[in-house]
Design an enzyme around this catalytic site. Structure first.
Site, short mmCIF file in Angstrom:
data_model
loop_
_atom_site.label_atom_id
_atom_site.label_comp_id
_atom_site.label_asym_id
_atom_site.label_seq_id
_atom_site.Cartn_x
_atom_site.Cartn_y
_atom_site.Cartn_z
N GLU A 23 41.18 60.22 32.16
CA GLU A 23 41.49 60.79 30.84
C GLU A 23 42.67 60.06 30.19
O GLU A 23 42.69 59.84 28.97
CB GLU A 23 41.83 62.28 30.97
CG GLU A 23 40.65 63.17 31.34
CD GLU A 23 40.48 63.32 32.85
OE1 GLU A 23 40.94 62.44 33.61
OE2 GLU A 23 39.86 64.31 33.26
N ILE A 46 35.79 27.43 36.45
CA ILE A 46 36.10 28.19 37.66
C ILE A 46 34.95 29.11 38.08
O ILE A 46 34.94 29.64 39.18
CB ILE A 46 37.41 28.97 37.47
CG1 ILE A 46 38.55 28.02 37.07
CG2 ILE A 46 37.82 29.74 38.71
CD1 ILE A 46 38.78 26.86 38.03
N GLY A 47 34.00 29.32 37.21
CA GLY A 47 32.83 30.09 37.64
C GLY A 47 32.23 30.93 36.54
O GLY A 47 31.09 30.73 36.14
N TRP A 53 40.87 43.44 48.28
CA TRP A 53 40.52 44.28 47.13
C TRP A 53 39.59 45.43 47.49
O TRP A 53 38.91 45.99 46.64
CB TRP A 53 39.95 43.41 46.00
CG TRP A 53 41.04 42.63 45.30
CD1 TRP A 53 42.39 42.86 45.39
CD2 TRP A 53 40.90 41.51 44.42
NE1 TRP A 53 43.09 41.95 44.61
CE2 TRP A 53 42.20 41.11 44.01
CE3 TRP A 53 39.79 40.80 43.93
CZ2 TRP A 53 42.42 40.04 43.14
CZ3 TRP A 53 40.02 39.74 43.07
CH2 TRP A 53 41.31 39.36 42.67
N CYS A 55 44.03 32.10 41.68
CA CYS A 55 44.56 32.22 40.32
C CYS A 55 45.97 32.79 40.31
O CYS A 55 46.19 33.91 39.91
CB CYS A 55 43.65 33.03 39.43
SG CYS A 55 42.86 34.40 40.20
N HIS A 77 44.16 33.54 29.84
CA HIS A 77 44.62 34.89 29.47
C HIS A 77 44.93 34.98 27.99
O HIS A 77 45.12 36.06 27.46
CB HIS A 77 45.88 35.24 30.27
CG HIS A 77 45.64 35.22 31.74
ND1 HIS A 77 44.89 36.18 32.38
CD2 HIS A 77 45.99 34.34 32.71
CE1 HIS A 77 44.82 35.89 33.68
NE2 HIS A 77 45.47 34.78 33.89
#
Ligand code: GLN
Ligand code: ZN
Length: 763
Positions: A17, A441-442, A571, A653, A704
């Site tokens: 929320e 990079i992909g 991760w 990265c 970015h």
């Protein structure tokens, strides 16, 4: 009676929320008042969920970040973020978001008020990112209680037994950076009066206990910092508030004696990560202080083994009596909110899990057992034991075939046949690349069309064949664009991937996925880590059909694109019933099979991303070697089973390589692509000093930013790189994948990149 409490609670909300409220506010679709009302509602709900505890945290709730909150409380707000908004409340909110993210509501671009955001970095060894406090020699501090005042007033109205939570003065300084080369510790004398004032103010608000977070105490501190701890808490001891000094995420080690001797009223120790320090801490703490033990893992999602916990906790309780408090090991910020919402999760696996709300119930059961005997919570304990046993015995957790494969690992498995020098000649003969080869990079842009197709497929509105057709269309487009650009080594674009970890987890045995298991990463950004619950096996090839399809469309070499074992591990929520290293090796064996399948299918270049290798580094340097040893071994197992002719790439990265350069060299990838553009190639120094032996693609395009790098700029960067790395070992590529950019940005940027390569080759 044993006192129960938490160090903090997730604030994003079980249905995210807060995220949606923030985004509405930033877009101008909601007012500051509406955002404030949503935040208050969440706090109320979260306190209700913690109502069985003796103390609930106040001030742990944040609109963006608890460290940024502290900067505002201490009046340490960068000048550039100051708002001239008429309304005081709105003004402070606007400057808050300017530091947090560079802009607030109504700041559209640099021309109308955008500023550069505060730097963001990882909170200790978690996946949470905080806004780094900015310091300079002339930084001054001034108390601003507005935020805490609002939250305490609300808590009072609701009858919450409030324990305010603040970041302690030393950890606050430790987390920050100076911009002018001055020493941040020199600011302590200026900072302490503000802390003293804050603590005194808490007392006027009727507060008894204040939780002062000092997790810096689990890191290596030099003598100066240790001395600063002693003098700081000497100064703060007379405020009239009782201080609970909270440490978490690790062991105190050489700070143990210091932490126990500080003139505070209680100490919180992470009993999950520092179990062995309980006895020495009790011995050093003296007779008067409270010891709060973090007995439930605040970093993972498994049910606590309550019997096993009581076995060691009961004697501690007999020893400490009233002085024992119990809590989760750290703030519950790092786990999802409520398992109740996981209706689609496999019921067996679900029965092994506990999210934040369930962990509070575990805490209640433990306290009850301690105070009134295990028999008083027998039902709960029996149920818990049954779940723990079921998990332990589950055929879905252990797979003998995987155990055999793990036992059969030899050093040869991670060893290529020849040295890089020999391999590179064979690869050059096969691939016929020009000097300064260009690649990406992909990922290419994840367009709205791609996301819509995936959503429709998930909802069952688009069948598998139609979805696959759509993805093939995207891949074909990606190949066409790369042909037109004239790149040298192609990628298929990763259109079919939602996420670089989840995509592989979904195809591996041993992984489960939650629907709502969101954890805050930074600000409104959340991640939903997959749950690694069992032995990992790859039932079938995962990426081969996409890569070979892409290769069929072009004569240029097509890179196979995989996520490496260390990144998948770092991760994920990982198993607590075996060491991380064992889980990582299992992942390594599974991804190795994929590498070998790609090679068999004729793929000549294979990239194995290790974006999260560095962030798995333990908090203490003493433990780095062990981590890097098994992390590097896992990568080598994954990558190094291929023939000399097959070129292995890896990608990372980030830009801080100094500490891990030897480990990276030991991975022995033929090519590494890294993020460098923002540091204008300075980080290549790390590679230079070590005379990194293999090939490197230093990123020349900051993905970015929407900015398009010019050809000249790229040529300049590469010339700089060539002063450190021999030109014949350099590649040209962006910093990272292009999935967050759009085609209008990507095409001109890559066009300039290819043109730069031509310029460099002609020179
Ligand atoms: N191959 C991935 C991509 O291009 C790598 C992403 C990453 O390193 N974070 O998106
Ligand atoms: Zn990357």
């Amino acid at each position: 009676m044993t006192t129960t409490h938490t160090l903090g609670f997730p604030r994003i909300g079980a249905r995210r929320e807060l995220k949606f409220a923030l985004e509405r506010f930033w877009k101008g679709e909601a007012t500051a008042q509406e955002l404030g009302a949503q935040a208050a509602q969440l706090r109320q709900r979260h306190w209700q969920q913690q109502s069985k505890l003796d103390f609930a945290p106040v001030g742990d709730f944040s609109l963006y970040d608890q460290v940024l909150d502290m900067s505002f409380t201490l009046g340490n707000v960068p000048e550039r973020a100051h708002s001239h908004h008429g309304d005081a409340l709105d003004a402070s909110l606007h400057s808050y978001f300017r530091v947090a993210r560079g802009r607030s509501q109504g700041d559209h671009d640099h021309a109308c008020g955008g500023v550069h955001a505060g730097e963001m970095t990882k909170w200790f060894d978690t996946n949470y990112h905080y806004i780094v406090p900015e310091f300079g020699a002339d930084t001054s501090f001034r108390l601003d209680t507005a935020r805490l005042d609002e939250q305490l007033a609300q808590a009072r109205t609701l009858g919450v037994k409030a324990k305010p939570v603040i970041v302690g003065p030393l950890t606050y300084l430790w987390l920050g950076k100076t911009k002018d080369g001055s020493d941040r510790l020199d600011l302590l004398p200026r900072l302490l009066p503000v802390y003293a004032e804050l603590l005194a103010w808490f007392v006027t608000q009727g507060i008894e206990w204040v939780q002062v977070d000092e997790p810096a105490l689990v890191t290596e501190l030099d003598a100066r910092w240790q001395a600063a701890y002693a003098s700081a808490y000497d100064t703060l001891q007379h405020s009239g508030a009782k201080l609970l000094l909270a440490t978490y995420f690790g062991r105190l080690e050489n700070n143990l004696a210091l932490a126990c001797a500080l003139p505070v009223d209680g100490l919180h120790l992470d009993a999950i990560n520092a179990r062995a320090e309980i006895a020495p801490v009790i011995a050093a703490l003296g007779q008067d202080k409270v010891l709060s033990l973090g007995v439930i893992d605040g970093r993972n999602i498994w049910k606590t083994d309550l019997h096993a916990t009581l076995e060691w906790l009961e004697p501690v309780q007999r020893q400490l009596g009233q002085r024992l408090w119990i809590a989760p090991s750290c703030s519950l910020l790092h786990v999802p909110v409520d398992l109740q919402n996981e209706t689609a999760l496999d019921p067996e696996i679900r029965s092994w899990l506990a999210f934040a709300v369930q962990k509070l119930e575990e805490l209640r059961i433990l306290a009850h057992a301690l105070d009134h005997g295990r028999s008083q919570v027998q039902l709960e304990l029996v149920e818990n034991a049954a779940a723990i046993d079921r998990r332990r015995a589950s055929k879905r957790v252990s797979n003998p075939e995987v155990a055999r494969a793990l036992a059969a690992i030899t050093p040869q498995l991670g060893q290529r046949a020849s040295s890089h020098a020999e391999r590179s000649l064979k690869q050059a003969a096969l691939l016929q690349l020009p000097s300064y080869p260009t690649t990406t990079i992909g990922s290419f842009p994840q367009t709205a069309a791609i996301r819509q197709a995936r959503n429709a497929h998930k909802k069952g509105e688009l069948d598998a064949a139609a979805y696959e057709e759509a993805m093939r269309g995207e891949i074909a487009r990606c190949v066409r664009e790369q042909e037109a650009l004239g790149l040298d080594v192609f990628v298929h674009g990763e259109a079919e991937r939602n996420d670089m970890v989840e995509y592989f987890g979904e195809q591996l045995d041993g992984y489960a996925f939650s629907q709502n298991g969101w954890v805050q990463s930074y600000g409104s950004r959340c991640v939903k880590p997959p749950i690694l619950f069992g032995d990992v096996r790859r039932p079938q090839a995962m990426t081969v059909k996409w890569t070979t399809y892409a290769q069929s469309l072009t004569d240029k070499p097509m890179k196979g694109m995989l996520t490496g074992p260390v990144t998948i591990l770092n991760w994920s929520f990982v198993r607590d019933d075996q060491p991380r290293s064992a889980s990582c090796r299992q992942l390594a064996l599974a991804i190795r099979e994929e590498v070998l399948d790609l090679e068999r299918a004729g793929v000549r270049v294979i990239q194995i991303d290790e974006a999260a290798l560095r962030e798995g580094l333990p908090l203490r340097r003493g433990e780095w070697k062990n981590y890097l040893d098994w992390a590097v071994e896992s990568f080598r197992i994954t990558a190094n089973g291929v023939a000399d002719e097959t070129q292995i790439h890896t990608h990372m990265c980030y830009s801080e390589f100094n500490d891990i350069i030897a480990a990276i060299a030991a991975m022995d990838a033929d090519v590494i692509t890294i993020e460098t553009s923002r540091s204008s190639m300075e980080l290549l120094d790390a590679f230079d000093d070590f005379s990194y032996p293999n090939e490197i693609g230093p990123g020349v395009y900051d993905i970015h930013s929407p900015n398009i790098p010019s050809q000249d700029h790229i040529v300049d960067l590469m010339r700089k790189a060539a002063t450190r790395i021999p030109a014949e070992r350099l590649w040209i590529n962006p910093d990272c994948g292009l999935k967050t950019r759009n085609w209008e940005e990507v095409l001109p940027a890559l066009r300039n990149m290819v043109a730069a390569a031509h310029t460099l080759r002609a020179a």
